[in-house]
Design an enzyme around this catalytic site. Structure first.
Site, PDB file in Angstrom:
ATOM      1  N   ALA A  52       0.802  -1.219   0.000  1.00  0.00           N
ATOM      2  CA  ALA A  52       0.000   0.000   0.000  1.00  0.00           C
ATOM      3  C   ALA A  52       0.839   1.274   0.000  1.00  0.00           C
ATOM      4  O   ALA A  52       0.297   2.361  -0.174  1.00  0.00           O
ATOM      5  CB  ALA A  52      -0.932   0.006   1.214  1.00  0.00           C
ATOM      6  N   SER A  53       2.156   1.155   0.209  1.00  0.00           N
ATOM      7  CA  SER A  53       2.994   2.365   0.228  1.00  0.00           C
ATOM      8  C   SER A  53       4.273   2.116  -0.562  1.00  0.00           C
ATOM      9  O   SER A  53       4.597   0.982  -0.904  1.00  0.00           O
ATOM     10  CB  SER A  53       3.325   2.780   1.665  1.00  0.00           C
ATOM     11  N   GLY A  54       5.005   3.178  -0.780  1.00  0.00           N
ATOM     12  CA  GLY A  54       6.244   3.072  -1.558  1.00  0.00           C
ATOM     13  C   GLY A  54       7.493   2.930  -0.713  1.00  0.00           C
ATOM     14  O   GLY A  54       8.598   3.137  -1.211  1.00  0.00           O
TER      15      GLY A  54
END
Length: 143
Positions: A52-54
């Site tokens: 869900a995130s980088g």
């Protein structure tokens, strides 16, 4: 022509069996999440998460799906692990292990995470399915 019909019938049967198996796994996972206090389903010692995130770029991209072997044994430096941090599941790389204390960091992050305890570890990432999470959105959102 009858050989072609037989081949098509076999392909349709295989596809139907795979869809039924997938449906069964989804129902099983939903039952586990509904009737237990687990934050993730356990599929025979494995679970899946969507990135869900980088924080782990370029190794893991947003919308990648990761297969995690549920274990906190045999972990070593540079393994990518999923762990529970408060009420969030995080996937980062191991920098150091000192007994029951593990230091982790996202590949794209500048700072090291607060150390975690070994019992917070859900498991080790064993497979990355690039961009698979986008298909969930395609199939579940009407737009």
């Amino acid at each position: 022509m009858s050989h072609l019909k037989k081949i098509v019938k076999i392909i349709v049967n295989i596809f139907t069996c795979l869809l039924l198996l997938l449906l069964g796994l989804v129902i099983y996972g939903k039952i586990i999440l509904t009737f237990t206090d687990s934050a993730y389903p356990n599929y025979f010692g494995y679970t899946f998460f969507e990135v869900a995130s980088g924080s782990m770029q370029p190794t893991l991209q947003i919308n990648d799906v990761i297969l995690v072997k549920i274990t906190n044994k045999g972990l070593k430096k540079d393994d990518i692990i999923a762990f529970q941090s408060e009420n969030v599941i995080v996937t980062h790389r191991i920098l150091f292990i000192d007994g029951n204390i593990i230091t982790v960091k996202g590949d794209a992050n500048d700072i090291v995470d607060k150390p975690i305890m070994i019992n917070q570890v859900i498991g080790k990432v064993v497979k990355i399915f690039p961009e698979l999470g986008i298909w969930k959105k395609v199939l579940t959102e009407p737009k």
